[in-house]
Write a protein that holds these residues in place. Structure first.
Motif, PDB file in Angstrom:
ATOM      1  N   VAL A   1      -1.478  86.312  25.932  1.00 21.64           N
ATOM      2  CA  VAL A   1      -0.326  86.693  25.126  1.00 21.64           C
ATOM      3  C   VAL A   1      -0.715  87.691  24.047  1.00 21.64           C
ATOM      4  O   VAL A   1      -1.876  87.763  23.623  1.00 21.64           O
ATOM      5  N   LYS A   2       0.281  88.436  23.627  1.00 18.31           N
ATOM      6  CA  LYS A   2       0.156  89.314  22.466  1.00 18.31           C
ATOM      7  C   LYS A   2       1.026  88.689  21.383  1.00 18.31           C
ATOM      8  O   LYS A   2       2.237  88.484  21.591  1.00 18.31           O
ATOM      9  N   LEU A   3       0.419  88.359  20.245  1.00 20.87           N
ATOM     10  CA  LEU A   3       1.184  87.761  19.161  1.00 20.87           C
ATOM     11  C   LEU A   3       2.112  88.795  18.535  1.00 20.87           C
ATOM     12  O   LEU A   3       1.725  89.954  18.340  1.00 20.87           O
ATOM     13  N   ILE A   4       3.324  88.371  18.220  1.00 16.88           N
ATOM     14  CA  ILE A   4       4.300  89.244  17.557  1.00 16.88           C
ATOM     15  C   ILE A   4       4.295  88.953  16.064  1.00 16.88           C
ATOM     16  O   ILE A   4       4.073  89.852  15.257  1.00 16.88           O
ATOM     17  N   ASP A   5       4.563  87.706  15.694  1.00 18.70           N
ATOM     18  CA  ASP A   5       4.526  87.327  14.282  1.00 18.70           C
ATOM     19  C   ASP A   5       4.609  85.813  14.138  1.00 18.70           C
ATOM     20  O   ASP A   5       4.884  85.093  15.091  1.00 18.70           O
TER      21      ASP A   5
END
Length: 182
Positions: free
Chosen positions: A97-101
């Motif tokens: 995953v790529k963290l957004i916030d």
């Protein structure tokens, strides 16, 4: 209050008492005076999203084995909350995953836990069961198995997320969760 019987500093017997200049009972060594502090556990996790679908995993470990959850688990020593959330997601779903916030912080005082949940995006579709999860699936919002969600904190997170998704805004909030009064 504690199941600490022996001091990790000298091996002496521990007792519960309020140390000088403190205001709470603590585990204190009767021989060397070492104070063993027991603090809340930090749980970190993700809300992995692909378009209008959420990635959930079916627990293969207790507590709540066989029920659905978002990937989350205890933060390890020497690890940032971001690293822990990504690691836990991979351990439970094999998903990258790529963290957004940061999305939600939940205080759960009755079990001495703090949950920090991140919004995230799947970077690919390579995910699946692990030793911690018997099933890993993308669910459209209307398909979420609400009656089979493992924990109240995950139910709250999903409810909040779906409301925010409809509005297209995802404000960070701090919430408290207490046991249901019966």
């Amino acid at each position: 209050m504690t199941d600490i019987h022996y001091c990790s500093n000298c091996g002496g017997v521990m007792e519960i008492r309020v140390p000088p200049d403190d205001d709470r009972p603590r585990s204190v060594c009767t021989q060397c005076g070492f104070i063993h502090y027991i603090n809340p556990k930090m749980v970190v996790g993700c809300i992995p999203v692909f378009e209008d679908q959420l990635l959930l995993c079916k627990r293969n470990i207790e507590p709540r084995k066989g029920l659905w959850t978002l990937p989350a688990g205890y933060l390890e020593n020497h690890e940032t909350v971001q690293e822990g959330a990504v690691r836990e997601t991979f351990e439970e779903t094999r998903a990258r995953v790529k963290l957004i916030d940061c999305y939600r912080l939940y205080n759960i005082p009755h079990v001495s836990q703090i949950y920090l949940m991140f919004r995230s995006e799947l970077t690919d579709h390579d995910f699946g069961p692990t030793k911690e999860s018997t099933d890993v699936r993308l669910f459209r919002h209307s398909e979420i198995p609400w009656e089979e969600i493992a924990f109240k904190v995950i139910l709250e997170t999903l409810n909040d997320f779906l409301l925010d998704f409809k509005q297209g805004e995802f404000p960070f909030k701090v919430r408290d969760i207490y046991p249901d009064k019966q």
